[in-house]
Design a protein around this motif. Structure first.
Motif, PDB file in Angstrom:
ATOM      1  N   LEU A 128       0.869  -1.181   0.000  1.00  0.00           N
ATOM      2  CA  LEU A 128       0.000   0.000   0.000  1.00  0.00           C
ATOM      3  C   LEU A 128       0.901   1.224   0.000  1.00  0.00           C
ATOM      4  O   LEU A 128       1.778   1.352   0.865  1.00  0.00           O
ATOM      5  CB  LEU A 128      -0.892   0.029   1.244  1.00  0.00           C
ATOM      6  N   ALA A 129       0.724   2.115  -0.964  1.00  0.00           N
ATOM      7  CA  ALA A 129       1.535   3.336  -1.041  1.00  0.00           C
ATOM      8  C   ALA A 129       0.664   4.546  -0.756  1.00  0.00           C
ATOM      9  O   ALA A 129      -0.493   4.611  -1.183  1.00  0.00           O
ATOM     10  CB  ALA A 129       2.178   3.469  -2.421  1.00  0.00           C
ATOM     11  N   THR A 130       1.210   5.506  -0.022  1.00  0.00           N
ATOM     12  CA  THR A 130       0.499   6.741   0.300  1.00  0.00           C
ATOM     13  C   THR A 130       1.378   7.951  -0.007  1.00  0.00           C
ATOM     14  O   THR A 130       2.579   7.816  -0.237  1.00  0.00           O
ATOM     15  CB  THR A 130       0.082   6.786   1.788  1.00  0.00           C
ATOM     16  N   GLY A 131       0.771   9.116   0.044  1.00  0.00           N
ATOM     17  CA  GLY A 131       1.501  10.353  -0.214  1.00  0.00           C
ATOM     18  C   GLY A 131       2.077  11.000   1.019  1.00  0.00           C
ATOM     19  O   GLY A 131       2.432  12.183   0.990  1.00  0.00           O
ATOM     20  N   HIS A 132       2.210  10.255   2.106  1.00  0.00           N
ATOM     21  CA  HIS A 132       2.779  10.820   3.328  1.00  0.00           C
ATOM     22  C   HIS A 132       4.257  11.159   3.154  1.00  0.00           C
ATOM     23  O   HIS A 132       4.989  10.444   2.461  1.00  0.00           O
ATOM     24  CB  HIS A 132       2.642   9.835   4.495  1.00  0.00           C
ATOM     25  N   TYR A 133       4.667  12.217   3.822  1.00  0.00           N
ATOM     26  CA  TYR A 133       6.079  12.593   3.846  1.00  0.00           C
ATOM     27  C   TYR A 133       6.724  11.902   5.044  1.00  0.00           C
ATOM     28  O   TYR A 133       6.724  12.401   6.175  1.00  0.00           O
ATOM     29  CB  TYR A 133       6.230  14.106   3.934  1.00  0.00           C
ATOM     30  N   ALA A 134       7.235  10.722   4.787  1.00  0.00           N
ATOM     31  CA  ALA A 134       7.933   9.907   5.785  1.00  0.00           C
ATOM     32  C   ALA A 134       8.743   8.887   5.007  1.00  0.00           C
ATOM     33  O   ALA A 134       8.556   8.717   3.796  1.00  0.00           O
ATOM     34  CB  ALA A 134       6.947   9.221   6.718  1.00  0.00           C
ATOM     35  N   LEU A 185       3.329  -1.236   8.675  1.00  0.00           N
ATOM     36  CA  LEU A 185       4.532  -0.586   8.171  1.00  0.00           C
ATOM     37  C   LEU A 185       5.284  -1.501   7.195  1.00  0.00           C
ATOM     38  O   LEU A 185       5.823  -1.034   6.185  1.00  0.00           O
ATOM     39  CB  LEU A 185       5.444  -0.191   9.333  1.00  0.00           C
ATOM     40  N   GLU A 186       5.312  -2.787   7.474  1.00  0.00           N
ATOM     41  CA  GLU A 186       5.958  -3.730   6.552  1.00  0.00           C
ATOM     42  C   GLU A 186       5.297  -3.664   5.181  1.00  0.00           C
ATOM     43  O   GLU A 186       5.957  -3.807   4.148  1.00  0.00           O
ATOM     44  CB  GLU A 186       5.860  -5.159   7.103  1.00  0.00           C
ATOM     45  N   PHE A 187       3.997  -3.426   5.148  1.00  0.00           N
ATOM     46  CA  PHE A 187       3.214  -3.428   3.919  1.00  0.00           C
ATOM     47  C   PHE A 187       3.211  -2.071   3.222  1.00  0.00           C
ATOM     48  O   PHE A 187       2.885  -1.974   2.037  1.00  0.00           O
ATOM     49  CB  PHE A 187       1.775  -3.833   4.268  1.00  0.00           C
ATOM     50  N   ALA A 188       3.567  -1.017   3.946  1.00  0.00           N
ATOM     51  CA  ALA A 188       3.429   0.349   3.446  1.00  0.00           C
ATOM     52  C   ALA A 188       4.640   0.807   2.637  1.00  0.00           C
ATOM     53  O   ALA A 188       5.762   0.314   2.822  1.00  0.00           O
ATOM     54  CB  ALA A 188       3.202   1.311   4.608  1.00  0.00           C
ATOM     55  N   ARG A 189       4.391   1.783   1.762  1.00  0.00           N
ATOM     56  CA  ARG A 189       5.446   2.452   1.009  1.00  0.00           C
ATOM     57  C   ARG A 189       5.163   3.947   1.011  1.00  0.00           C
ATOM     58  O   ARG A 189       4.007   4.359   0.865  1.00  0.00           O
ATOM     59  CB  ARG A 189       5.521   1.942  -0.443  1.00  0.00           C
ATOM     60  N   PHE A 190       6.222   4.759   1.154  1.00  0.00           N
ATOM     61  CA  PHE A 190       6.098   6.219   1.175  1.00  0.00           C
ATOM     62  C   PHE A 190       7.052   6.817   0.139  1.00  0.00           C
ATOM     63  O   PHE A 190       8.136   7.304   0.489  1.00  0.00           O
ATOM     64  CB  PHE A 190       6.406   6.765   2.570  1.00  0.00           C
ATOM     65  N   PRO A 191       6.694   6.813  -1.124  1.00  0.00           N
ATOM     66  CA  PRO A 191       7.619   7.250  -2.171  1.00  0.00           C
ATOM     67  C   PRO A 191       8.069   8.698  -2.091  1.00  0.00           C
ATOM     68  O   PRO A 191       9.092   9.054  -2.699  1.00  0.00           O
ATOM     69  CB  PRO A 191       6.810   7.008  -3.459  1.00  0.00           C
TER      70      PRO A 191
END
Length: 367
Positions: free
Chosen positions: A121-127, A160-166
């Motif tokens: 899962l990718a989001t637009g968060h700044y992290a 967090l393991e599943f997340a992506r923050f490009p």
């Protein structure tokens, strides 16, 4: 990979979708419809309602990716908006962005992503998500002015393991908008989200009044020494550290007064000189650890509010009470309800919600 991108209709998540598609991933866009109270449709800087959903769909069409809209209004109303009003009614100050990330965004979108066979899962968060020796780590963004790690501190290790923050490595927002322009996205110059997304015109007290009228009932403004200095029109209009909106109770002789505490049981707002507000002791409940819970006190830096600079502290984890007991090197203002996020350099170690000293943690069902 097949990746689900959480698309709010803004430039950040739109760029994330574009970047991942450009890299060759199979991108699926998803937008949460969280509220639509009329004004939200035309409100600039909102998200997840009205025009924003149309913007997300237009971006998906431009990129040639599938796009889904999920109705989560009832869940959002109960677990974010309801919690927002309840927190004010308890005399505390909520952080709705954390509750939103904790519930409808990461919990529900991770579940959807897995149902769709996505690998991330990718989001637009700044992290930044950094691969560490013990698994994924959450780090502050390269652009510290836009860093959103504070609002992601309730993200579980599994999420967090599943997340992506490009966007975590981007130097600034201008660089993100430049990518949006390169992709020809219709939202390249769209204004950023402002204030609390579900509160029209920033008047959160009117929203609280509808859900918790007891939180806007009149009461007294009382000095810490017991003197009644004036009245107020609802505890929901006050937060610890506030210096405005106190009327005649904002000044006592030669000293300016600030909100030192809120007593919901007696509908009282307690005020005191600023120096009396500061403390070196704090407690946080509902702690989400992104490391193994420490068995001994440890040194770290903590943020007690989203916009403050991390401050040096010693934290002791009381496993029996499920409270993180924080001792600050320098005194600060502790506002119950706000988040306490712990850092080792840029890495987030964990975070919880500030409690009044001596309270017992009671984990909400939404956590």
């Amino acid at each position: 990979m097949r990746i689900l991108v959480a698309m709010s209709g803004g430039v950040d998540s739109s760029v994330v979708a574009g970047l991942l598609a450009e890299e060759g991933h199979e991108v699926v866009g998803a937008t949460l419809q969280l509220y639509d109270h009329g004004a939200a449709v035309q409100k600039k800087g909102a998200c997840c309602a009205g025009q924003d959903i149309h913007d997300a769909r237009n971006v998906a069409d431009r990129l040639g990716i599938p796009h889904y809209v999920l109705d989560r209004e009832q869940v959002f109303r109960r677990e974010v908006i309801g919690d927002f009003a309840d927190t004010y009614a308890r005399g505390e100050t909520p952080v709705p962005c954390i509750r939103c990330n904790q519930t409808v965004k990461f919990r529900d979108l991770v579940a959807l992503a897995r149902d769709l066979g996505c690998e991330a899962l990718a989001t637009g968060h700044y992290a930044r998500r950094v691969a560490g020796p013990q698994g994924a780590e959450l780090h502050r963004a390269a652009d510290t002015a836009r860093d959103q790690s504070y609002f992601l501190a309730a993200t579980t290790q599994d999420q967090l393991e599943f997340a992506r923050f490009p966007l975590g490595g981007f130097p600034d927002k201008a660089a993100v908008r430049a990518v949006a322009a390169r992709f020809g996205l219709p939202v390249a110059e769209k204004p950023d989200s402002q204030d609390i997304c579900f509160v029209p015109e920033g008047r959160y007290d009117s929203l609280v009044a509808k859900l918790r009228p007891d939180a806007v009932a009149a009461g007294e403004v009382v000095h810490a020494d017991g003197r009644v200095l004036g009245g107020h029109e609802g505890i929901a209009r006050f937060t610890v550290g506030q210096g405005r909106g106190l009327g005649t109770a904002s000044w006592d002789g030669q000293e300016k007064l600030y909100v030192a505490g809120v007593d919901p049981s007696r509908r009282r707002v307690v005020v005191a000189p600023r120096g009396a507000l500061e403390s070196t002791e704090a407690e946080a409940g509902e702690v989400n650890w992104l490391i193994e819970p420490p068995v001994a006190p440890f040194r770290c830096a903590v943020k007690l509010r989203a916009r403050e600079v991390p401050r040096a502290a010693t934290v002791a984890w009381d496993a029996a009470a499920r409270l993180a007991r924080v001792t600050l090197d320098e005194p600060g203002i502790v506002a119950p309800g706000q988040a306490c996020v712990m850092y080792d350099g840029d890495r987030v170690l964990g975070g919880g919600f500030l409690r009044a000293a001596g309270s017992v943690d009671s984990t909400r069902a939404a956590a």
